[in-house]
Design an enzyme around this catalytic site. Sequence first.
Site, short mmCIF file in Angstrom:
data_model
loop_
_atom_site.label_atom_id
_atom_site.label_comp_id
_atom_site.label_asym_id
_atom_site.label_seq_id
_atom_site.Cartn_x
_atom_site.Cartn_y
_atom_site.Cartn_z
N GLU A 178 90.97 50.24 94.81
CA GLU A 178 90.71 51.09 95.97
C GLU A 178 89.22 51.30 96.24
OE1 GLU A 178 94.83 53.44 96.54
OE2 GLU A 178 93.42 54.41 95.18
N LYS A 179 88.40 50.31 95.84
CA LYS A 179 86.95 50.51 96.01
C LYS A 179 86.51 50.53 97.47
CE LYS A 179 86.26 45.69 94.66
NZ LYS A 179 87.64 45.58 94.11
N PHE A 180 87.34 50.00 98.37
CA PHE A 180 86.96 50.05 99.79
C PHE A 180 87.57 51.26 100.51
CE2 PHE A 180 86.41 45.49 98.80
CZ PHE A 180 85.03 45.45 99.01
N HIS A 181 88.24 52.12 99.75
CA HIS A 181 88.80 53.35 100.34
C HIS A 181 87.67 54.36 100.47
CE1 HIS A 181 91.42 56.81 100.90
NE2 HIS A 181 92.47 56.02 100.88
N GLU B 196 103.15 61.03 93.74
CA GLU B 196 104.00 60.45 94.79
C GLU B 196 105.25 59.77 94.20
OE1 GLU B 196 101.33 57.98 97.07
OE2 GLU B 196 100.62 59.68 98.23
N TRP C 258 94.30 49.97 102.39
CA TRP C 258 95.55 49.30 102.06
C TRP C 258 96.36 48.88 103.28
CZ3 TRP C 258 98.74 52.79 104.26
CH2 TRP C 258 98.37 54.15 104.22
N GLU D 234 96.27 65.28 99.87
CA GLU D 234 95.48 64.05 100.08
C GLU D 234 95.48 63.68 101.55
OE1 GLU D 234 96.66 60.53 97.97
OE2 GLU D 234 97.10 61.62 96.15
N ARG E 51 100.12 50.32 89.08
CA ARG E 51 100.51 51.70 88.76
C ARG E 51 101.95 51.91 89.18
NH1 ARG E 51 97.70 55.60 93.34
NH2 ARG E 51 98.14 54.26 95.10
C1 GAL Z 1 97.91 57.80 97.93
C2 GAL Z 1 97.80 57.89 96.41
C3 GAL Z 1 96.35 57.94 95.96
C4 GAL Z 1 95.56 56.85 96.64
C5 GAL Z 1 95.71 57.00 98.13
C6 GAL Z 1 94.91 55.98 98.91
O1 GAL Z 1 99.17 57.41 98.34
O2 GAL Z 1 98.46 59.05 95.95
O3 GAL Z 1 96.29 57.79 94.56
O4 GAL Z 1 96.04 55.61 96.25
O5 GAL Z 1 97.06 56.85 98.48
O6 GAL Z 1 95.06 56.14 100.29
#
Ligand code: GAL
Length: 666
Positions: free
Chosen positions: A360-363, A153, A320, A312, A114
């Site tokens: 991001e499946k582990f988020h 962002e 990550w 967020e 992305r």
């Molecule tokens: C942010 C982003 C989100 C998601 C999130 C994960 O920086 O805007 O889309 O990736 O991190 O922590």
Amino acid sequence: MPSPAPHDRLPLAFGGDYNPEQWPQEVWEEDVRLMREAGVTAVSLGVFSWARLEPRPGEYDWEWLDKVIGLLHTAGISVNLGTPTVVPPAWFYRAHPDALPVTREGVRLAFGSRGAICHSNPDYRAAATTITRVLAERYGNHPAVVLWHVHNEYGAPVLACYCDVCAAAFRDWLRERHDTLDALNQAWGTAFWGQQYGDWEEITPPRATPSVCNPTQQLDYHRFADAQARANFVAERDILHRLSPGVPVTTNFMVAPSQGQTVDYWAWAKEVDLVTNDHYLMTDGRRTHVNLALAADLTRSVAGGGPWLLLEHATSGVNWQPYNPAKRPGEMARNSLGHVARGSEGAMFFQWRQSQSGAEKFHTAMLANSGTENRGWREVTDLGRRIAGLADLRGTRTRGDVAMVWSWDSWWAQSLEWRPSQDLDARERLDAFYEALYDRHLTVDFLPPTGLGDLDPSRYPLLVVPQLYSAPVGVGADLERYVSRGGTLLVSFFSGIVDENDTLHAGAYPGALRDVLGLTVEEFDPLLPGETVSVRGADGSSYTADLWSEVVLPGAGCETVAVFADGRTAGGAALTRHAVGSGAAWYLATRLTGADLAAVVDLALADAGITPVDLPRDVELVVREGESGTFRFAVNHTGGEVKVVLPDGGWAAVPAGGVEVFRDPR
Ligand code: GAL
């Protein structure tokens, strides 16, 4: 800029990024039912949905989004609708491979992630404004849409592209900024290493060079890249203002990531109708709640002290970082309400439902893959109830006790190569001084380095300047005006050194700040890694410093408060105080940390007449005030119960790891 009042339609927000396109329709209905159960009032929708909305060029699929917005609206949930311009579809890149950004080294990045955006690319710009227009035409007047979420962002993961289209745009930008080639040559100091330009066409972005690239060229390029991204935001915003009148427009900031220097949010904040921020705790061994408080204070500050929204944060671990521990019980609420205490009009998360596939499946998410029978869900629903109970604090404001200067532009300049020490780090100093003030339970308002001459010392008795490497001449005069009218100024080393072109101020260091500090610095003498020096106060106190020493020559009226007790600059001033008018300017010529830095900050606080609140370490007491009343947030980051004193003289207990909000009787 027309500025619709951000408050009119926005509820006190509780919710998250909602990505229904990752799920079949049956799940949407369950989502909305569970959102209601959790007390969700708003979701951010469609942030990454371009490929789903426009599966083939010019062919739109609105059906799914109509349904989702309809379901949310029926359930009374407000929508923060995304313009999906952070990820153009695969077909777009196939047709326009030039829209992929190029690195300094000349590598063209690929699709498959992305944020692969060249902000100068005309095809990208045209496509982004078109999708924004058609979205706004369809949903601009939908009653569920209370906020527009442009892009995502900006600047992450890539701000600058170094392609030929950017090179041409950079030259145009430079013409605007410097007017003539002579002026550019002067500003960039191109006489050094024979870099003079005789024709605008000779100028390129600061691509990979054999040795250090001209610092002002690099600095201007960062500014240019920021301006290009901002222009794209403004183009989308203006379409939304036209087609969706009265609905505020935002883009999610990341004001204080612990790495990276991002964009200049002082400039960005002027362009949005509502400042919103994303914040994630970093697992790097530091006190994460201090970074959270800093981010919240900084977001409120770029919002001019007015309302802002946490768009967020994470319910628990992210995915990550190298290591992603779960939040402890109660930690999520402490984080969320910590932001609310410092002015956020609610608390939103990434994301509503945990993804089953993708990067991001582990988020973690508000609703885990495992469903609702877990601690996470119980805490989410509890938090929803707590936030609902705070609905009438909307519009109240958090007031800072002291002020600190924050400049992205100076930080960018200071971070370039070949400084007196590679360990100089403006952000580290900002964090360190913030932490010292946090530990005295003071709330900080950040200020840009402009207009400081009008700062009212009775409003801000203390102004801290942690490391303002780059400072135009006028900053010194402004600070002098503030101090002479009774302000207390505390400046740390390597401040006031260069102007906005990264050119040394004429004469001795610290250039722009010599007069207000009442001293000159004859020589820098940075310390080697692991090397420390002792600093001894006239009152017998002693501190250990590292990173930096210098030869300070105090002028008339500048008092030496502490000296370097050993090391190569032994005997010279390390901490000074210069009385100016009815105030004083302090200068700290080395790096102190922890309790040592706190001791110096205490001296300045005492000089400023500020008596810190008496509270245990890691307990915050932050006040929001406004027409609807006074709300005192007590945030307890410790493992034990603490007692806080209330204005009526009584005590109230705050449980271990808990948050209590006390409302003053009306
Ligand atoms: C942010 C982003 C989100 C998601 C999130 C994960 O920086 O805007 O889309 O990736 O991190 O922590």
